[in-house]
Enzyme design. Sequence first.
Site, PDB file in Angstrom:
ATOM      1  N   ARG A  64      37.110  36.032  29.185  1.00 47.21           N
ATOM      2  CA  ARG A  64      37.325  37.228  30.101  1.00 47.21           C
ATOM      3  C   ARG A  64      36.116  36.923  31.348  1.00 47.21           C
ATOM      4  O   ARG A  64      35.977  36.203  32.343  1.00 47.21           O
ATOM      5  CB  ARG A  64      37.283  38.560  30.017  1.00 47.21           C
ATOM      6  CG  ARG A  64      37.811  39.650  30.781  1.00 47.21           C
ATOM      7  CD  ARG A  64      36.611  39.980  32.035  1.00 47.21           C
ATOM      8  NE  ARG A  64      35.504  40.786  30.993  1.00 47.21           N
ATOM      9  CZ  ARG A  64      34.434  41.045  31.692  1.00 47.21           C
ATOM     10  NH1 ARG A  64      34.189  40.539  32.988  1.00 47.21           N
ATOM     11  NH2 ARG A  64      33.315  41.631  31.049  1.00 47.21           N
ATOM     12  N   ASP A  65      34.687  37.417  30.885  1.00 44.67           N
ATOM     13  CA  ASP A  65      33.635  37.178  31.554  1.00 44.67           C
ATOM     14  C   ASP A  65      33.078  35.749  31.854  1.00 44.67           C
ATOM     15  O   ASP A  65      32.896  35.296  32.926  1.00 44.67           O
ATOM     16  CB  ASP A  65      32.565  38.065  30.786  1.00 44.67           C
ATOM     17  CG  ASP A  65      31.492  38.324  31.881  1.00 44.67           C
ATOM     18  OD1 ASP A  65      31.034  37.726  32.738  1.00 44.67           O
ATOM     19  OD2 ASP A  65      30.595  39.447  31.649  1.00 44.67           O
TER      20      ASP A  65
ATOM     21  N   HIS B 218      25.520  44.471  27.019  1.00 44.18           N
ATOM     22  CA  HIS B 218      26.222  43.566  27.442  1.00 44.18           C
ATOM     23  C   HIS B 218      24.920  42.744  28.543  1.00 44.18           C
ATOM     24  O   HIS B 218      25.085  43.106  29.488  1.00 44.18           O
ATOM     25  CB  HIS B 218      27.335  43.855  28.373  1.00 44.18           C
ATOM     26  CG  HIS B 218      28.047  42.812  29.119  1.00 44.18           C
ATOM     27  ND1 HIS B 218      29.327  42.550  28.670  1.00 44.18           N
ATOM     28  CD2 HIS B 218      27.903  42.168  30.455  1.00 44.18           C
ATOM     29  CE1 HIS B 218      29.883  41.586  29.529  1.00 44.18           C
ATOM     30  NE2 HIS B 218      28.912  41.367  30.579  1.00 44.18           N
TER      31      HIS B 218
ATOM     32  N   HIS C 248      23.492  39.483  30.567  1.00 42.11           N
ATOM     33  CA  HIS C 248      23.577  37.987  31.099  1.00 42.11           C
ATOM     34  C   HIS C 248      22.162  37.235  30.918  1.00 42.11           C
ATOM     35  O   HIS C 248      21.273  38.240  30.789  1.00 42.11           O
ATOM     36  CB  HIS C 248      23.892  38.195  32.530  1.00 42.11           C
ATOM     37  CG  HIS C 248      25.467  38.455  32.526  1.00 42.11           C
ATOM     38  ND1 HIS C 248      26.436  37.486  32.647  1.00 42.11           N
ATOM     39  CD2 HIS C 248      26.382  39.724  32.454  1.00 42.11           C
ATOM     40  CE1 HIS C 248      27.566  37.946  32.745  1.00 42.11           C
ATOM     41  NE2 HIS C 248      27.537  39.473  32.491  1.00 42.11           N
TER      42      HIS C 248
ATOM     43  N   CYS D 204      29.680  36.972  37.078  1.00 37.73           N
ATOM     44  CA  CYS D 204      30.494  37.938  37.718  1.00 37.73           C
ATOM     45  C   CYS D 204      30.526  37.387  39.296  1.00 37.73           C
ATOM     46  O   CYS D 204      29.581  37.261  39.980  1.00 37.73           O
ATOM     47  CB  CYS D 204      29.844  39.424  38.081  1.00 37.73           C
ATOM     48  SG  CYS D 204      30.801  40.588  38.866  1.00 37.73           S
TER      49      CYS D 204
ATOM     50  N   ASN E 174      26.795  35.225  30.014  1.00 36.47           N
ATOM     51  CA  ASN E 174      26.363  36.166  28.990  1.00 36.47           C
ATOM     52  C   ASN E 174      25.393  35.437  27.886  1.00 36.47           C
ATOM     53  O   ASN E 174      25.351  34.235  27.971  1.00 36.47           O
ATOM     54  CB  ASN E 174      27.506  36.669  28.396  1.00 36.47           C
ATOM     55  CG  ASN E 174      28.399  37.490  29.248  1.00 36.47           C
ATOM     56  OD1 ASN E 174      29.310  36.709  29.927  1.00 36.47           O
ATOM     57  ND2 ASN E 174      28.345  38.612  28.985  1.00 36.47           N
TER      58      ASN E 174
HETATM   59  P1  HMG Z   1      41.685  47.095  46.432  1.00 34.42           P
HETATM   60  O1  HMG Z   1      42.039  46.108  47.333  1.00 34.42           O
HETATM   61  O2  HMG Z   1      41.007  48.140  46.890  1.00 34.42           O
HETATM   62  O3  HMG Z   1      43.136  47.683  45.781  1.00 34.42           O
HETATM   63  O4  HMG Z   1      41.187  46.514  44.982  1.00 34.42           O
HETATM   64  P2  HMG Z   1      44.248  48.550  46.181  1.00 34.42           P
HETATM   65  O5  HMG Z   1      44.444  49.693  45.288  1.00 34.42           O
HETATM   66  O6  HMG Z   1      43.969  48.954  47.668  1.00 34.42           O
HETATM   67  O7  HMG Z   1      45.612  47.754  46.261  1.00 34.42           O
HETATM   68  C1  HMG Z   1      45.453  46.534  46.957  1.00 34.42           C
HETATM   69  C2  HMG Z   1      46.504  45.668  46.336  1.00 34.42           C
HETATM   70  O8  HMG Z   1      46.105  45.088  45.064  1.00 34.42           O
HETATM   71  C3  HMG Z   1      48.133  45.992  45.975  1.00 34.42           C
HETATM   72  O9  HMG Z   1      48.773  45.096  46.134  1.00 34.42           O
HETATM   73  C4  HMG Z   1      47.834  46.281  44.542  1.00 34.42           C
HETATM   74  O10 HMG Z   1      49.249  46.263  44.119  1.00 34.42           O
HETATM   75  C5  HMG Z   1      47.010  45.428  44.069  1.00 34.42           C
HETATM   76  P3  HMG Z   1      49.637  44.809  47.784  1.00 34.42           P
HETATM   77  O11 HMG Z   1      50.456  45.950  48.004  1.00 34.42           O
HETATM   78  O12 HMG Z   1      48.507  44.407  48.588  1.00 34.42           O
HETATM   79  O13 HMG Z   1      50.448  43.728  47.351  1.00 34.42           O
HETATM   80  N1  HMG Z   1      46.180  45.846  42.770  1.00 34.42           N
HETATM   81  C6  HMG Z   1      46.482  45.415  41.618  1.00 34.42           C
HETATM   82  N2  HMG Z   1      47.098  44.179  41.356  1.00 34.42           N
HETATM   83  C7  HMG Z   1      47.181  44.023  39.973  1.00 34.42           C
HETATM   84  N3  HMG Z   1      46.239  44.619  38.911  1.00 34.42           N
HETATM   85  C8  HMG Z   1      45.532  45.472  39.491  1.00 34.42           C
HETATM   86  C9  HMG Z   1      45.545  45.873  40.779  1.00 34.42           C
HETATM   87  N4  HMG Z   1      44.997  47.017  41.412  1.00 34.42           N
HETATM   88  C10 HMG Z   1      45.520  46.814  42.786  1.00 34.42           C
HETATM   89  N5  HMG Z   1      44.782  46.435  38.536  1.00 34.42           N
HETATM   90  C11 HMG Z   1      40.525  46.354  42.814  1.00 34.42           C
HETATM   91  C12 HMG Z   1      40.507  47.293  43.919  1.00 34.42           C
HETATM   92  C13 HMG Z   1      39.753  47.327  41.642  1.00 34.42           C
HETATM   93  C14 HMG Z   1      42.080  46.218  42.553  1.00 34.42           C
HETATM   94  C15 HMG Z   1      39.921  45.020  43.138  1.00 34.42           C
HETATM   95  O14 HMG Z   1      38.529  45.486  43.695  1.00 34.42           O
HETATM   96  C16 HMG Z   1      39.727  44.294  41.890  1.00 34.42           C
HETATM   97  O15 HMG Z   1      40.599  43.837  41.507  1.00 34.42           O
HETATM   98  N6  HMG Z   1      38.355  43.895  41.797  1.00 34.42           N
HETATM   99  C17 HMG Z   1      38.059  43.040  40.733  1.00 34.42           C
HETATM  100  C18 HMG Z   1      36.843  43.255  40.173  1.00 34.42           C
HETATM  101  C19 HMG Z   1      36.277  42.265  38.726  1.00 34.42           C
HETATM  102  O16 HMG Z   1      37.484  41.788  38.120  1.00 34.42           O
HETATM  103  N7  HMG Z   1      35.312  41.987  38.659  1.00 34.42           N
HETATM  104  C20 HMG Z   1      34.827  41.436  37.512  1.00 34.42           C
HETATM  105  C21 HMG Z   1      34.673  42.095  36.365  1.00 34.42           C
HETATM  106  S1  HMG Z   1      33.397  43.204  36.324  1.00 34.42           S
HETATM  107  C22 HMG Z   1      32.083  42.411  35.326  1.00 34.42           C
HETATM  108  O17 HMG Z   1      32.286  41.423  35.068  1.00 34.42           O
HETATM  109  C23 HMG Z   1      31.026  43.267  34.808  1.00 34.42           C
HETATM  110  C24 HMG Z   1      30.906  43.414  33.360  1.00 34.42           C
HETATM  111  O18 HMG Z   1      31.173  41.908  32.939  1.00 34.42           O
HETATM  112  C25 HMG Z   1      29.748  44.085  33.006  1.00 34.42           C
HETATM  113  C26 HMG Z   1      28.416  43.544  33.464  1.00 34.42           C
HETATM  114  O19 HMG Z   1      28.304  42.270  33.366  1.00 34.42           O
HETATM  115  O20 HMG Z   1      27.799  44.375  34.078  1.00 34.42           O
HETATM  116  C27 HMG Z   1      32.252  44.185  32.906  1.00 34.42           C
HETATM  117 MG    MG Z   2      29.411  40.680  32.477  1.00 33.66          MG
END
Ligand code: HMG
Ligand code: MG
Length: 301
Positions: free
Chosen positions: A15-16, A205, A207, A238, A247
């Site tokens: 994932r990450d 967690h 990095h 990220c 990580n």
């Molecule tokens: P948005 O554009 O505000 O979403 O994104 P929305 O609710 O307005 O919906 C827009 C469109 O997205 C719609 O589709 C929804 O159906 C679709 P359309 O009608 O335009 O065809 N949609 C989705 N599709 C599939 N799965 C979903 C989903 N939600 C909406 N779940 C949203 C908001 C949160 C979805 C967006 O910002 C997003 O997906 N962000 C991704 C963030 C991400 O993955 N970041 C990396 C992970 S975090 C990380 O790595 C940190 C961590 O490791 C810890 C650390 O290191 O600190 C965990």
């Molecule tokens: Mg992370």
Amino acid sequence: MSIAERVRITESSSRDGLQSLGAFVPTEAKSGLINDLAAAGIRDFDAVSFVSPKWVPQMADGAEVVAGVVATDITLSALVPNAEGLERALAAGVTSIGVLTAASDTFNERNINATVDESMHRIRRILMETPGGVSVRGYVSTATHCPYEGEQDPDWVAHLAETLMEWGVDSVHLGETIGKATPLHIERLLDEVVKLVPIEKVGVHFHDSYGQAIANTVVALEWGVDKMDSSAGGLGGCPFAPGAAGNVATEDLLWLLDGFGIEHGIDARRVAKVAQRFCSEHNLVYNSKAGRALLATEEEE
Ligand code: HMG
Ligand code: MG
């Protein structure tokens, strides 16, 4: 505070480790990575995310990746940012989810298009809709540093962690998203967090962008943390956090834990072999020092 006898490692490479890559890693390779790491003894996986495929195309195949996992006796967790993500995760059959917020608004808006406050409301909704029997990890990203807003206030992070606990997450994971923290930052953070959250509910967690993750892990161990995320081969980053490297490498973490005599149940050499092969097959840099050393000395031992 005493050092744990056993640490539960959650493996984040599928994932990450992959979410920031431009070139799409085939679904069967992602499932294969999980299967191979499970054979090395890893039991807990931060396996996939159910986020918008427009935001993170690499994670579009989460359901298929889960379906391709044949290893048994493991837990697959999926990161879900909203109700739609939860629905997809449950349909895929995972039994553990991760919900996420961050300490800083700017990162959170760039990452999940929500202020911290808005994302906390989303989490509350997710928690209300999560069926019993599904465990929930609550992430607080940018727990020490935000790439846009700089150093974060440990009191604020502790408050968010406490709120997530009150709302029913099973554990809170402090995300050191960009790897800038040094041991003193982690010390200050845990000092505040443990005032509000029992240490046995806290995970870390880290990095490793600035090479501090192992040093920071030592601090976490000294505070009694027994839940740690890591990524085989040091893969990770990220897409919305400029400068975030991988990580802490699972192999490096295992070497450290072995040094402390802490149980983990994982074969570090086997993890190194799996990760190095995966990296060479997908043109990725293999980034574990302990792993490289283990593989280089394989013939001698
Ligand atoms: P948005 O554009 O505000 O979403 O994104 P929305 O609710 O307005 O919906 C827009 C469109 O997205 C719609 O589709 C929804 O159906 C679709 P359309 O009608 O335009 O065809 N949609 C989705 N599709 C599939 N799965 C979903 C989903 N939600 C909406 N779940 C949203 C908001 C949160 C979805 C967006 O910002 C997003 O997906 N962000 C991704 C963030 C991400 O993955 N970041 C990396 C992970 S975090 C990380 O790595 C940190 C961590 O490791 C810890 C650390 O290191 O600190 C965990
Ligand atoms: Mg992370």
